[in-house]
Design a protein around this motif. Sequence first.
Motif, PDB file in Angstrom:
ATOM      1  N   PRO A 605      57.603  17.969 -13.256  1.00 19.17           N
ATOM      2  CA  PRO A 605      56.336  18.110 -13.502  1.00 19.17           C
ATOM      3  C   PRO A 605      55.013  17.299 -12.235  1.00 19.17           C
ATOM      4  N   GLU A 606      53.609  17.354 -12.821  1.00 20.33           N
ATOM      5  CA  GLU A 606      53.009  16.753 -11.948  1.00 20.33           C
ATOM      6  C   GLU A 606      53.039  15.704 -11.344  1.00 20.33           C
ATOM      7  N   ALA A 607      52.500  15.626  -9.719  1.00 25.14           N
ATOM      8  CA  ALA A 607      53.525  13.794  -9.676  1.00 25.14           C
ATOM      9  C   ALA A 607      52.651  13.302  -8.516  1.00 25.14           C
ATOM     10  N   THR A 608      51.619  12.106  -8.753  1.00 21.57           N
ATOM     11  CA  THR A 608      50.960  11.772  -7.777  1.00 21.57           C
ATOM     12  C   THR A 608      51.518  10.366  -7.503  1.00 21.57           C
ATOM     13  N   ASN A 612      58.021   9.009  -7.467  1.00 17.42           N
ATOM     14  CA  ASN A 612      58.066  10.540  -8.913  1.00 17.42           C
ATOM     15  C   ASN A 612      58.273  11.616  -7.190  1.00 17.42           C
ATOM     16  N   GLU A 672      50.788   6.541 -14.988  1.00 16.96           N
ATOM     17  CA  GLU A 672      51.059   6.110 -13.944  1.00 16.96           C
ATOM     18  C   GLU A 672      52.518   6.153 -14.780  1.00 16.96           C
ATOM     19  N   GLN A 674      52.771   7.768 -18.297  1.00 15.98           N
ATOM     20  CA  GLN A 674      53.260   8.776 -18.341  1.00 15.98           C
ATOM     21  C   GLN A 674      53.783   9.657 -17.805  1.00 15.98           C
ATOM     22  N   GLU A 675      53.540   9.535 -16.540  1.00 18.57           N
ATOM     23  CA  GLU A 675      53.921  10.283 -15.884  1.00 18.57           C
ATOM     24  C   GLU A 675      54.808  10.484 -15.278  1.00 18.57           C
ATOM     25  N   THR A 676      56.184   8.830 -15.013  1.00 17.68           N
ATOM     26  CA  THR A 676      56.738   8.931 -14.952  1.00 17.68           C
ATOM     27  C   THR A 676      58.368   9.261 -15.577  1.00 17.68           C
TER      28      THR A 676
END
Length: 884
Positions: A605-608, A612, A672, A674-676
């Motif tokens: 997934p895209e992660a910032t 992650n 954060e 949802q990304e995680t």
Amino acid sequence: MTIDKTFDPAAIESRWYTHWEEEGLFHPERPGADPFTLVIPPPNVTGSLHIGHALDDTLQDILVRHARLKGKDALWVVGTDHAGIATQMVVERNLAKIGQKRTDMDRETFVNKVWEWKAESGGTITRQLRRLGASCDWAHERFTMDEGFSKAVIKVFVSLYNEGLIYRDKRLVNWDPHLGTAISDLEVENREVQGHFWHFRYPLEDGSGEIIVATTRPETMLADMAVAVNPEDDRYKALIGKNIRLPITNRLIPIIADIHADPELGSGAVKITPGHDFNDFEVGKRAGIKPADMLNMLDSHARVIQTAENDVPEELIGLDRFEARQIIVEKIDALGLLDKIEDRVIQAPYGDRSGVPIEPWLTDQWYVDAEKLAQPALEAVRSGKIKIIPESWTKTYYNWLENIQPWCISRQLWWGHQIPVWYTDDGQAIVAENEESAQEKAGQGVNLRRDPDVLDTWFSSALWPFATLGWPDTDPKALGRYPNDVLISGFDILFFWDARMIMQGLHFMKDVPFPKLYLHGLVRAADGSKMSKSKGNTVDPLGLIDKYGADALRFTLCAMESQGRDIKLDEKRVEGYRNFATKLWNAVRFAQNNNCAVNTSKQPPEATLTTNRWIIAETAKVARALDQHIEDMRYDELANSLYHFVWNDFCDWYLELIKPILTSTEDQNQGELQETLAVLGWVIDQILIMLHPIMPFITEELWHALGDRDHDLIVAAWPDYKNWSVDETAQNDIDWLIRLITAIRATRSELNVPPALKVPLHSHGIPEKAAHNLERFDPFIKRLARIESIHEEAAPKGAAAQIVVDEATFVLPLEGVIDLDAERGRLKKAIEAVEKEKTATEKRLGNPNFVARAKAEVVAENRERLNNFTGEITKLKAALERLM
């Protein structure tokens, strides 16, 4: 599906194996995919799963499951060996229980009874292989006596005979008097026994003196044909060519010169019995004695016989060899020719199945010209067409093939591939694929009698890599299944099976049977001793599976399989890897409880967030390493890489680092979260895929427990890490954070800082990058290292502990936290105590008597203790130095 609170291997193993098999997921059905082929070393049909099988088959299954995940059309050929002697013995023992004997019935009736037994009991080991999780293609199961395989065996025999590579000859063989058959070297067990050297005086024919010989088998003197002395032995040069009057039989035998006689051993003179000793057989041939003329004093049951040449006294005829021994010694003594008797520990050959002493026996047998077949097999390894792993076995392979002897392939049994030879009444041998062809060759009306012997089990199993794939009716090369991709085998059958497969494969398929030959070691007891029933130290793999689960046993065997070394199997290791499975179970359950769901994307997934991006990079790193470990066949590194990644990187660090995000209730953190959650679900998928080859059951269970899937894990896709974007900066930053927290935790532990007590952390003048990280990761450091506050200034005066990470120095003030004087005293006493133990161990290992006389495992244990003491002293001194 909600993941149960407790991990119970037994509840999931049979369910998933039945599912895989019923769905045909072990059967290769991927048209257009690259084939991958592996054949199982066929276990005896009489066998049950022992720990050696468990190792061998786990290693193979790892490769097959990995190939399947890589998208290959993976075929693992499974089957069993008819195991001539072993199977015949089992059936004969069963008959004995009901008062019957094999010889009470004709051959056909007995063989039918063996087939009946095979149908009822012969599948024991294949059922047990399923419990281990072996993903063999059961639809392709083969047996070395099934119709198609038998056709291949007959074709090979006839072809080799027609080429002059199979012939009949009179030679010495290992003869088992109890079983009444020749046996292979593999079936001979050399034991140390308390024996004797009998020294006999052999008088010269002319009455001028005598010569003393020594023997461990006095009875064989009845078949002596010479006495040998070394040609350079000055004591006997004048006697060479003279005759000896052999006691008891009164035959004349010559004194011959041969380098086999060692002037430094005994009297320097040795009796030569070509018909009952392998060395003497060669000496006899060098002396011009033809095998047909060599004396044989025993029948097939090792009882003394009379022949026209050996003049055996009537009272000895029909006696067992050991009964005859006693009488012969008494007769020699009565003649005044017994010089002395020495007590000696000697090496004696025994049949590994019958348990009786083996007799070298001169008999007519069928042989393969192994020397000619060995030349291409030698070249295949020398040229690199076959790579033996570990390479250390290559020299052993060369040595055996360069000195290979004719291979005796006939066995005097009823169960097995009956030799395709028919004899006419005048003794002419007719070799043909069936009786009809033999009759045609002999001529109509000519009476034929089939050779009653069967072929050595290894003769048929040597065809396994291609006969299991349909040869001669089908060409495995055209199917892309020959050569097989690799062979995994115990080193103990390198000569008896592996080398013979190479010889037969090159001869009949014109190519090597496999490009890689991996030889694993033995599984030993925890103390390093060899497992044996008599010692009571054998390990039942099924018992370990019952107790800890198949996944834990498989992971243990993989982790401990290090090239060129035997495995010291300690049940505690199996228990430890069961804990590893439980750790994984609990981690995935934690993720599910925090609303983590299936993430089926092959791409990360895209992660910032740094955490992650770090775990994505670490996942790519471990996937790449696993592929390399499998390519290099480093099973220990394969398991260790996975263990470190799952336990340390994922469970201990990533899950701890993201817990605040998962448990946060603040709306501004939803992005954060949802990304995680997306990254967490994706990483768990990759972990389950990467772990699957070693731990198939728990991974398949968790794969489906996380949500609905459109396919099973067993046929998922291996991580496509080559196309992933890897953030090295995130890797470096989190690596720094982990090392700092680890160092703080270690220092607190070493100096007995109370676990619940929060203490400040000071730094001063540290590099800009470290200062930046200290600020970014402030919440992580405080929470995970139990730090009260972080100060970028010098620590207050007073006692403190110093921590260095890269070029940055950190300080934990300890004034009022611990009793520094008491702590220094404790550390000094601990250092003194360990140094005392270290000195005592060094002294013990420095004693040559201890090293020479103690058991190998005891010496190894002391060396390991010494290494542990050295590490402990280093650790304690470092802790003492930290106290400023």
